[in-house]
Design an enzyme around this catalytic site. Structure first.
Site, PDB file in Angstrom:
ATOM      1  N   GLU A  34       0.857  -1.186   0.000  1.00  0.00           N
ATOM      2  CA  GLU A  34       0.000   0.000   0.000  1.00  0.00           C
ATOM      3  C   GLU A  34       0.890   1.231   0.000  1.00  0.00           C
ATOM      4  OE1 GLU A  34      -3.670   0.384   2.403  1.00  0.00           O
ATOM      5  OE2 GLU A  34      -2.676   2.135   3.296  1.00  0.00           O
TER       6      GLU A  34
ATOM      7  N   GLN B 169       4.378   7.535  15.338  1.00  0.00           N
ATOM      8  CA  GLN B 169       3.499   7.214  14.217  1.00  0.00           C
ATOM      9  C   GLN B 169       2.616   6.022  14.538  1.00  0.00           C
ATOM     10  OE1 GLN B 169       5.368   5.433  10.746  1.00  0.00           O
ATOM     11  NE2 GLN B 169       4.101   6.697   9.406  1.00  0.00           N
TER      12      GLN B 169
END
Length: 286
Positions: free
Chosen positions: A17, A211
Site C-alpha cells: 500500500e 506514528q
C-alpha cells in the site's frame, strides 16, 4: 487483471500500500519509489484516497494510472464515500473506466467533524453495491480483526462484514494488527459467519513510535507486551527501532505464512527500505 483472479492463480498474494503525494511536483518524483517497489514483484499495489475527490484532480487515480501503465503492476484504487455524492462517485468511476483500472477498495472513510457528510452513502457496503451496479469492477473491502472502533461488538462488526461480502466484495484486506492470534481468531469467526472470500493480513512495520501510537489510537489495535517492550527499549535509537520493527514484522509474516494465510498486505508508508527489508526476510517462503 482483476485481483480476485490473482487469488485464484496463487496463494499467498503479496501486495503493497502506498499513498499519493500531496503536491503535483511530488507525483512526478515518485518514480524512484515505484521503480524499487516494482523490482520486488508485488502482485498488486493499492493507492490510498488522496485529497481532492473529483475525477479531474484526484492524485489517487493519477498514481494508479502510472503504476499500471508505466510499471505493469495491477493497482487497486481506494475510494471513500462518506463525503461524496453519487454524481461525484460517477465522475470517479468514469475516470477509472477511461484508464482501464478495474480494482477498487471500497471504504466509508473517516468522519471529519468539520465536514458535513453528503448522506448519500452511509457505509462501505452502500459503496460496494453502487460500484457493482455501475461497472465491471472487482471490489475489495476492509476488515478489522479487533472490530471497527465504532462497532457495537466484534460479532456485530462481522455481521456487517458479511453484508459487505454479500453485496459484492470479492476479497478483504485487514486493518493492521500486532498479535497474530487475534487475526487467527478473527478468521475463525468469519468462517463461522459464512464469509468465504480471501482475507489478506495487513502488516504495518514499526519504524517510528509516535506514528504507530497515532495509528493505534485511530484504528484501536492492541499492543502485545513484547511489542511494547520493543518500542520502549529502542524508542530513542532510530536505527535500532527500525531494525527491531522490521524483525517483528518479518516474524509476524513468517508465522502467518506458516498458517497458510491468503495474502500479506504491507503498509509501506512509501518507504522503500521497509518493503525491501521485509521482502528480503521472506523471499524463500513465497
Amino acid at each position: 487483471m482483476k485481483v480476485e483472479n490473482l487469488f485464484r492463480e496463487k496463494r499467498p498474494v503479496i501486495s503493497f500500500e502506498i499513498f499519493p503525494p500531496k503536491r503535483d511536483t511530488e507525483l512526478k518524483n515518485i518514480d524512484g519509489t515505484l521503480e524499487i517497489l516494482s523490482r520486488l514483484n508485488p502482485d498488486f499495489i493499492s493507492v490510498t484516497f488522496g485529497a481532492g475527490g473529483s475525477a479531474t484532480n484526484n492524485k489517487t487515480i493519477a498514481l494508479a494510472k502510472k503504476i499500471k501503465q508505466e510499471y505493469g503492476i495491477t493497482p487497486i484504487v481506494h475510494l471513500t464515500c462518506l463525503n461524496y455524492s453519487k454524481n461525484e462517485m460517477d465522475e470517479l468511476l468514469a475516470e477509472l473506466k477511461e484508464n482501464e483500472i478495474e480494482n477498487v477498495l471500497a471504504l466509508r472513510g473517516d468522519r471529519n467533524p468539520d465536514i458535513e457528510p453528503k448522506k448519500e452513502f452511509h457505509y462501505a457496503t452502500d459503496l460496494v453495491k453502487y460500484i457493482k451496479a455501475h461497472g465491471d469492477f472487482d471490489v475489495c473491502g476492509a476488515c478489522y480483526p479487533e472490530g471497527h472502533t465504532e462497532a457495537e461488538s466484534i460479532v456485530a462488526d462481522i455481521q456487517h462484514l458479511k453484508e459487505k461480502v454479500d453485496a459484492g466484495a470479492t476479497h478483504l484486506i485487514s486493518q493492521l494488527f500486532f498479535d497474530n492470534n487475534i487475526f487467527y481468531s478473527f478468521q475463525e469467526k468469519t468462517k463461522l459467519a459464512g464469509i468465504n472470500v480471501p482475507i489478506e493480513a495487513g502488516i504495518m512495520p514499526v519504524i517510528n513510535k509516535a506514528q504507530i501510537e497515532r495509528m493505534v489510537t485511530l484504528c484501536g489495535a492492541s499492543l502485545p507486551e513484547k511489542f511494547q517492550c520493543m518500542m520502549n527499549k529502542y524508542e530513542n535509537d532510530k536505527d535500532a527501532l527500525f531494525d527491531a520493527g522490521i524483525a517483528y514484522a518479518v516474524n509476524q509474516i513468517v508465522d502467518l505464512l506458516a498458517h497458510d494465510v491468503d495474502g500479506i498486505h504491507i503498509y509501506t508508508m512509501n518507504n522503500t527500505k521497509v518493503a525491501e527489508r521485509i521482502c528480503k526476510g521472506i523471499e524463500n517462503l513465497i
